[in-house]
Design a protein around this motif. Sequence first.
Motif, short mmCIF file in Angstrom:
data_model
loop_
_atom_site.label_atom_id
_atom_site.label_comp_id
_atom_site.label_asym_id
_atom_site.label_seq_id
_atom_site.Cartn_x
_atom_site.Cartn_y
_atom_site.Cartn_z
N TYR A 262 -2.10 0.50 -3.91
CA TYR A 262 -1.49 -0.81 -4.16
C TYR A 262 -1.19 -1.49 -2.83
O TYR A 262 -0.74 -0.82 -1.89
N VAL A 263 -1.41 -2.80 -2.76
CA VAL A 263 -1.02 -3.57 -1.58
C VAL A 263 -0.30 -4.83 -2.00
O VAL A 263 -0.59 -5.42 -3.04
N THR A 264 0.67 -5.22 -1.18
CA THR A 264 1.33 -6.51 -1.34
C THR A 264 0.68 -7.47 -0.36
O THR A 264 0.62 -7.21 0.84
N CYS A 265 0.18 -8.58 -0.88
CA CYS A 265 -0.58 -9.52 -0.06
C CYS A 265 -0.14 -10.94 -0.40
O CYS A 265 -0.62 -11.54 -1.37
N LEU B 169 2.58 2.35 -15.49
CA LEU B 169 1.29 3.02 -15.36
C LEU B 169 0.16 2.26 -16.02
O LEU B 169 -1.01 2.40 -15.63
N ALA B 170 0.49 1.45 -17.01
CA ALA B 170 -0.54 0.65 -17.69
C ALA B 170 -0.79 -0.68 -17.01
O ALA B 170 -1.66 -1.45 -17.43
N GLY B 171 -0.05 -0.96 -15.93
CA GLY B 171 -0.22 -2.21 -15.20
C GLY B 171 0.66 -3.34 -15.69
O GLY B 171 0.53 -4.47 -15.21
N LYS B 172 1.58 -3.05 -16.61
CA LYS B 172 2.49 -4.08 -17.11
C LYS B 172 3.59 -4.34 -16.08
O LYS B 172 4.19 -3.41 -15.55
N VAL B 173 3.87 -5.62 -15.83
CA VAL B 173 4.87 -6.01 -14.82
C VAL B 173 6.13 -6.50 -15.52
O VAL B 173 6.06 -7.30 -16.46
N ARG C 201 -6.47 -0.81 -6.25
CA ARG C 201 -7.84 -0.33 -6.45
C ARG C 201 -7.80 1.19 -6.59
O ARG C 201 -7.01 1.88 -5.93
N ARG C 202 -8.66 1.72 -7.46
CA ARG C 202 -8.75 3.16 -7.66
C ARG C 202 -9.46 3.80 -6.48
O ARG C 202 -10.38 3.21 -5.90
N THR C 203 -9.03 4.99 -6.07
CA THR C 203 -9.60 5.65 -4.90
C THR C 203 -10.03 7.08 -5.23
O THR C 203 -9.74 7.61 -6.31
N LYS C 204 -10.66 7.73 -4.25
CA LYS C 204 -11.04 9.13 -4.37
C LYS C 204 -9.89 10.05 -3.98
O LYS C 204 -9.96 11.27 -4.23
N THR C 205 -8.88 9.52 -3.36
CA THR C 205 -7.77 10.34 -2.89
C THR C 205 -6.53 10.02 -3.71
O THR C 205 -6.60 9.37 -4.77
N SER C 206 -5.37 10.48 -3.28
CA SER C 206 -4.13 10.19 -3.98
C SER C 206 -2.98 10.24 -3.00
O SER C 206 -3.11 10.75 -1.87
N GLY C 207 -1.86 9.72 -3.42
CA GLY C 207 -0.68 9.71 -2.57
C GLY C 207 0.03 11.04 -2.55
O GLY C 207 -0.40 12.02 -3.16
N VAL C 208 1.14 11.07 -1.84
CA VAL C 208 1.93 12.30 -1.70
C VAL C 208 3.01 12.30 -2.78
O VAL C 208 3.80 11.36 -2.88
N VAL D 78 -2.82 -7.32 -9.88
CA VAL D 78 -1.87 -6.71 -10.81
C VAL D 78 -0.73 -7.67 -11.13
O VAL D 78 -0.26 -7.74 -12.26
N SER D 79 -0.28 -8.42 -10.13
CA SER D 79 0.81 -9.37 -10.34
C SER D 79 0.61 -10.57 -9.44
O SER D 79 0.22 -10.43 -8.27
#
Length: 295
Positions: A273-276, A73-77, A283-290, A40-41
């Motif tokens: 989302y992860v910072t690495c 939401l569109a992935g723009k940084v 990555r898209r998942t089957k679940t969602s956050g709170v 993403v960035s």
Amino acid sequence: MTRITPVFVVAFGFAVVGSVRAQDMPLSQVLLDEAAWEVVSTGHSYTEGPATDAVGNVYFSDVPQSKIYKIDLAGKVSLFADQTARTNGLMFARDGRLFGCRMEDRQIVAYRPDGKHDVIASEIDPNDLAVTSTGGVYCSDLTHSRIWWIDSAGERRVVAEGFKPNGIILWADEQTLVVTDAVNPWLWTFRVEADGSLSFPDKYYGPLRLDPRHEGTGSDGMTVDKDGRLYVATHAGLQMFDPTGRMGGVILKPQNKKLSNATFGGPELSFLYVTCSDKVYRRRTKTSGVARLAP
């Protein structure tokens, strides 16, 4: 406090949730076969502190460069704030303010929508933080091996010490605080009391998986999903635990570099989302956050 008992389960809110709590929760319930990590960035020095606002925009820090960025939401940084005094951990409050750990200034601050900030606490060495729905802040002080509580009036006190706290997060019901241990292969849980104090410390999650190429677990930032799973960034990857503390699996790192933190964000909070190191991935998942914040 024992690891898994009916008393503990009721006390911390498991019994009032659906039957998903009582079953095995493998990674197949989270990962989509067709969805891999995507960049993403990129081009950063060291990324940390991903935090999600009310609609799913994700903010993160480039600590050495003293900058905070926004991913829409569109992935723009875009750049959100500059000259942030090496801000590390970030977390949104219910009122929409973005709390941050300004390590260079030894301050916890609240960033406004224009990127300017107000000081919440000074003369403290903050690393990561968790913000309650009432505006209180738990802060990990890795330098001095302690956890601070700062109430909504700005009064502060040490509420835990004697280990090396790093990442810190609240369960969705805010009755349990989880803290990573920079030395030992487990995560600590504490019961949150009405006055902000912490009780019943327990090595609830663990043992964590180790990567033989690194010393220690490297456990750092964490996130939780709607079903109570907890995800912790480590040398071995993003390790997932179910609400009873059982290991559910390890999600491979997107690159062979330091994995520092994670959050759910994007449309419907369905992207992980992860910072690495120098990049941010999702990555898209089957679940969602709170959904902690009302839009």
